[in-house]
Write an enzyme that holds these catalytic residues in place. Sequence first.
Site, PDB file in Angstrom:
ATOM      1  N   GLY A  40       0.806  -1.208   0.000  1.00 25.85           N
ATOM      2  CA  GLY A  40       0.000   0.000   0.000  1.00 25.85           C
ATOM      3  C   GLY A  40       0.838   1.256   0.000  1.00 25.85           C
ATOM      4  O   GLY A  40       2.072   1.215  -0.127  1.00 25.85           O
ATOM      5  N   TYR A  90     -14.713   3.088  11.220  1.00 25.68           N
ATOM      6  CA  TYR A  90     -13.273   2.989  10.993  1.00 25.68           C
ATOM      7  C   TYR A  90     -12.501   3.265  12.273  1.00 25.68           C
ATOM      8  O   TYR A  90     -11.595   2.515  12.655  1.00 25.68           O
ATOM      9  CB  TYR A  90     -12.854   3.971   9.897  1.00 25.68           C
ATOM     10  CG  TYR A  90     -11.360   4.106   9.719  1.00 25.68           C
ATOM     11  CD1 TYR A  90     -10.609   3.043   9.229  1.00 25.68           C
ATOM     12  CD2 TYR A  90     -10.703   5.297  10.050  1.00 25.68           C
ATOM     13  CE1 TYR A  90      -9.233   3.161   9.069  1.00 25.68           C
ATOM     14  CE2 TYR A  90      -9.343   5.420   9.885  1.00 25.68           C
ATOM     15  CZ  TYR A  90      -8.607   4.348   9.399  1.00 25.68           C
ATOM     16  OH  TYR A  90      -7.248   4.467   9.256  1.00 25.68           O
TER      17      TYR A  90
END
Length: 379
Positions: A13, A190
């Site tokens: 990532g 989240y």
Amino acid sequence: MSGRKILVTGGAGFIGSALVLALSERGHEVTVLDNLAPQIHGADPEQSPLFKRLEGKARFVRGDVTVRTDLMKVLPGVDTVVHLAAETGTGQSMYAIQHYSEVNVGGTALLLDVIANDGFPVKRLVVASSRAVYGEGCYRCAVHGTLHPEARSAEEMVKGQFEHLCPVCSLPLEVVPTDEGAALHPSSVYGVTKLTQEQLVLTVGRALGISALAFRYQNVYGPGQSLSNPYTGILSIFSTRIRNGSPINIFEDGRESRDFVFIGDVVDATVKGIEHPEPLVDVFNVGSGAATDVMTIAQTLLRHLGGCSSISVSGQFRIGDIRHNVANLEKVKRTLGFEPKVGIDDGLSAFVNWVKGEQISGDRYEESLNELRAKGLFK
């Protein structure tokens, strides 16, 4: 310090790949576990720049932290685990609730379960947490002192009341840097999953006698971040819209602010944690220590990138968004010797120079807002 054998989950990532390059340059032996998710890497993930930058720098295994057999492939011989694999983004988390929980909480729990039960001699755990664990962070009332307000109500924001007021005297609150001892009350799914991740890692690390560090990253930006993922952050979203000639819609009143921290500084802090010579079980803020409002970001990007995009302030808002947050960095400076080196002006300049050399991406921003609107999460 060199010679560690390090597993980086999510190592292909944005943050992960930058960290892997730095670790490789410092002589560490790195293994990457990543599922190459299309939302990050596109339809042909093995051709994505983030993946290709790892060639010759690390052993790569395509797999998932939610799959035990994949973890069993990458943990043998590892002494340090850097756990970055996670679903990110506040807005999407508010409706993809089960998925975020399965990946972020379930994947972390499984990773720790394998380490605890299968005899892998891991000596240090590092997990990517987030400023989202604080929710609204720390404020001060001139009369009533330090406060940690709860999430803002949709009813107040519909009326245009975006700033926090003191719940006792209704005076406006001043945002102050949030330290690691502040109240933790995440306002998004989240944020809840990131808080659970860090608590799992710290609790298990302490129980097993393993060093465990949680880094509460602020809003990370810089060269390499996805320009096509509409959940990746406003710098990428605004840049892509400017380059496509699309208008920029500023939520709320444009004065909401964030602590934008450059990717190089994030990598520096994380490396310091990985290489710290003493055993630690602790949590650290990683940011720039400065707040920048969203309107300033949009205007600066438009000035640097040119184009004909209009900027409008709509008063619209997303459920789960916070108003302000800026990190207090005294603890990470004192313990790990980390100080940010890249201010917002230099960081944005480096980001824009990189953006100009990238292919213009398709813009899925309106699509992402429509998803939120359909769920009643965008007003």
